[in-house]
Design an enzyme around this catalytic site. Structure first.
Site, PDB file in Angstrom:
ATOM      1  NE  ARG A 166      -4.049  -1.913   0.485  1.00 29.42           N
ATOM      2  CZ  ARG A 166      -4.117  -3.040  -0.112  1.00 29.42           C
ATOM      3  NH1 ARG A 166      -3.037  -3.522  -0.568  1.00 29.42           N
ATOM      4  NH2 ARG A 166      -5.064  -3.992   0.154  1.00 29.42           N
ATOM      5  CB  SER A 236      -8.671  -1.859   4.306  1.00 26.52           C
ATOM      6  OG  SER A 236      -8.890  -3.100   4.034  1.00 26.52           O
ATOM      7  CD  GLU A 332      -5.852   0.528   2.648  1.00 24.80           C
ATOM      8  OE1 GLU A 332      -6.566   0.961   2.002  1.00 24.80           O
ATOM      9  OE2 GLU A 332      -5.271  -0.627   2.811  1.00 24.80           O
TER      10      GLU A 332
HETATM   11  N1  EPU Z   1     -10.896 -10.877  10.540  1.00 29.13           N
HETATM   12  C1  EPU Z   1     -11.623 -11.029  11.743  1.00 29.13           C
HETATM   13  N2  EPU Z   1     -12.456 -10.216  11.906  1.00 29.13           N
HETATM   14  C2  EPU Z   1     -12.858  -9.267  11.539  1.00 29.13           C
HETATM   15  C3  EPU Z   1     -12.154  -9.045   9.938  1.00 29.13           C
HETATM   16  C4  EPU Z   1     -11.421 -10.072   9.600  1.00 29.13           C
HETATM   17  O1  EPU Z   1     -11.232 -12.053  12.571  1.00 29.13           O
HETATM   18  O2  EPU Z   1     -13.587  -8.376  11.593  1.00 29.13           O
HETATM   19  C5  EPU Z   1      -9.828 -11.868  10.185  1.00 29.13           C
HETATM   20  C6  EPU Z   1     -10.555 -12.923   8.790  1.00 29.13           C
HETATM   21  O3  EPU Z   1     -10.987 -13.738   9.631  1.00 29.13           O
HETATM   22  C7  EPU Z   1      -9.004 -13.119   8.191  1.00 29.13           C
HETATM   23  C8  EPU Z   1      -8.214 -12.161   8.709  1.00 29.13           C
HETATM   24  O4  EPU Z   1      -8.512 -11.209   9.687  1.00 29.13           O
HETATM   25  O5  EPU Z   1      -8.420 -14.333   8.956  1.00 29.13           O
HETATM   26  C9  EPU Z   1      -7.805 -11.097   7.477  1.00 29.13           C
HETATM   27  O6  EPU Z   1      -9.145 -10.565   6.976  1.00 29.13           O
HETATM   28  P1  EPU Z   1      -9.569 -10.662   5.416  1.00 29.13           P
HETATM   29  O7  EPU Z   1      -9.175 -11.660   4.768  1.00 29.13           O
HETATM   30  O8  EPU Z   1     -11.085 -10.030   5.220  1.00 29.13           O
HETATM   31  O9  EPU Z   1      -8.551  -9.459   4.815  1.00 29.13           O
HETATM   32  P2  EPU Z   1      -7.885  -8.289   5.276  1.00 29.13           P
HETATM   33  O10 EPU Z   1      -6.494  -8.358   5.969  1.00 29.13           O
HETATM   34  O11 EPU Z   1      -8.758  -7.565   6.506  1.00 29.13           O
HETATM   35  C10 EPU Z   1      -7.009  -7.284   3.177  1.00 29.13           C
HETATM   36  C11 EPU Z   1      -7.000  -5.843   2.189  1.00 29.13           C
HETATM   37  C12 EPU Z   1      -8.266  -5.776   1.614  1.00 29.13           C
HETATM   38  C13 EPU Z   1      -8.339  -7.010   0.600  1.00 29.13           C
HETATM   39  C14 EPU Z   1      -8.173  -8.229   1.132  1.00 29.13           C
HETATM   40  C15 EPU Z   1      -8.228  -9.386   0.301  1.00 29.13           C
HETATM   41  C16 EPU Z   1      -5.400  -4.398   3.810  1.00 29.13           C
HETATM   42  C17 EPU Z   1      -5.331  -3.245   4.682  1.00 29.13           C
HETATM   43  N3  EPU Z   1      -6.772  -4.845   3.473  1.00 29.13           N
HETATM   44  O12 EPU Z   1      -7.905  -6.973   4.157  1.00 29.13           O
HETATM   45  O13 EPU Z   1      -7.877  -4.708   0.828  1.00 29.13           O
HETATM   46  O14 EPU Z   1      -9.297  -6.798  -0.207  1.00 29.13           O
HETATM   47  O15 EPU Z   1      -7.112  -8.170   2.297  1.00 29.13           O
HETATM   48  O16 EPU Z   1      -6.766  -9.626  -0.058  1.00 29.13           O
HETATM   49  O17 EPU Z   1      -4.319  -5.145   3.246  1.00 29.13           O
HETATM   50  C18 EPU Z   1      -8.378  -2.184   1.105  1.00 29.13           C
HETATM   51  O18 EPU Z   1      -7.226  -2.219   0.942  1.00 29.13           O
HETATM   52  O19 EPU Z   1      -9.183  -1.285   0.984  1.00 29.13           O
HETATM   53  C19 EPU Z   1      -8.907  -3.666   0.802  1.00 29.13           C
HETATM   54  C20 EPU Z   1     -10.230  -4.106   1.128  1.00 29.13           C
END
Ligand code: EPU
Length: 337
Positions: A166, A236, A332
């Site tokens: 990012r 995010s 972000e």
């Molecule tokens: N999780 C929880 N509770 C929550 C949210 C997430 O326990 O309320 C856990 C999920 O179960 C999972 C882990 O946290 O084990 C990661 O969650 P998720 O797969 O939803 O991905 P993320 O790390 O929260 C990132 C990117 C997203 C992107 C997704 C999919 C960042 C800051 N965010 O989210 O990007 O779509 O991975 O690859 O890197 C964005 O940047 O705006 C964005 C949406």
């Protein structure tokens, strides 16, 4: 100058968080050749210049100073390439998602995991958009931008963009470069990237296509991330923090269920999980600003509250995570005042 900046323009519908905001000055740029004159206009008046894309990664102050330039430069053209890949030149104002759909329909692949990310093509390199194991950096060939300091056109090859998680030179030197065009290199041969949990089930599917992966990504995103038109948000709201092995081991000793991904640069924690563990998922403040009930990392603004309320909730979340995990969350979106 063929475009005259307009004073006091409402930006409330130009940001996906739905924050009420007014630009001191505003102009819409459809033709890159008008940019040098607009930059000169702003610099003569000592006004800051900011490029506005889809407004999906911004927190806007009630009043935004200087000249806000809405980038609406369109165009999608196939260009010659000696790399053997399919090279597309895209106007910065094109919608990112529509571009993904179009280029996949044209037989390219490599960006299917990045479907449904809100915003424009020109904004994509700024924060090196990424999802499901793929980043823009993986397919970016070149960026064309106007340097508002040196007042000249510049071209950035993939390496010149200094991409990180990012992050990019365009984000580091905030508002210095205005991106007008992006060139992407797509694959002719489909090489699926299915390491991310919910995509793994597709690996066993015979004859899998980029279109099918894209459809799956769209389905996952629609089930987890709110549509800004229905529920104002900016995706995010925090970056996933990357910590050292030492910090990781200390945290693991106290939290055996820690959600963490090993990276080249350290250990990446799931910020959504950290916030969720603090009991903040589905919680909100008096103005309705809060953490989305299905994904705690998404800050939602149902009542279109102001930046003050958004920043107060941001601080509240940061403090809770700091107290419980001793980890600092970095926002972000960028803040414009
Ligand atoms: N999780 C929880 N509770 C929550 C949210 C997430 O326990 O309320 C856990 C999920 O179960 C999972 C882990 O946290 O084990 C990661 O969650 P998720 O797969 O939803 O991905 P993320 O790390 O929260 C990132 C990117 C997203 C992107 C997704 C999919 C960042 C800051 N965010 O989210 O990007 O779509 O991975 O690859 O890197 C964005 O940047 O705006 C964005 C949406």
């Amino acid at each position: 100058m063929s475009i005259d900046p307009q004073p006091q323009v409402d930006l409330s519908d130009a940001n996906t968080l739905g924050v009420p905001s007014t630009a001191d000055w505003y102009a819409e740029l459809t033709n890159a050749s008008d940019l040098p004159a607009l930059v000169r206009w702003a610099r003569e008046r000592h006004l800051p210049i900011r490029a506005l894309g889809g407004g999906s990664n911004l927190v806007l102050n009630e009043q935004v100073s200087g000249l806000t330039l809405k980038i609406s430069i369109m165009g999608k053209t196939r260009v010659e390439s000696d790399s053997g890949r399919l090279r597309w030149r895209l106007g910065a104002g094109e919608s990112w998602h529509t571009t993904v759909v179009d280029l996949i329909a044209q037989g390219g692949s490599g960006i299917e995991n990045l479907a449904l990310i809100p915003g424009t093509v020109g904004a994509a390199p700024v924060q090196n958009i990424g999802a499901y194991g793929v980043e823009l950096a993986d397919c970016l060939h070149r960026v064309e931008a106007y340097d508002t300091v040196e007042q000249r056109w510049r071209r950035f090859g993939q390496q010149d963009c200094c991409f990180g998680y990012r992050d990019s030179v365009f984000k580091q030197l905030e508002n210095r470069f205005i991106i007008t065009a992006v060139e992407l290199d797509l694959d002719r041969e489909f090489q699926p990237q299915l390491t991310y949990g919910p995509l793994q089930t597709l690996a066993s599917q015979p004859g899998l296509t980029a279109l099918q992966v894209m459809e799956q990504v769209i389905e996952i995103r629609q089930s987890r991330l709110p549509e800004p038109i229905v529920l104002p948000n900016a995706g995010s709201f925090f970056k996933n923090p990357v910590i050292t092995t030492e910090q990781y081991q200390m945290l693991l000793a106290e939290h055996s269920d820690l959600v963490v991904f090993e990276q080249a640069e350290g250990w990446k924690l799931a910020a959504g999980w950290l916030i969720d563990q603090c009991g903040l998922r589905g919680q909100n403040n008096a103005d309705g600003v809060g953490c989305y009930e299905r994904q705690a990392l998404v800050l939602v603004n149902p009542k279109r509250a102001s930046a003050t309320s958004i920043l107060a909730w941001q601080a509240h979340v940061q403090q809770a995570v700091k107290e419980r995990f001793n980890v600092i969350l970095e926002p972000e979106p960028r803040f414009w005042a």
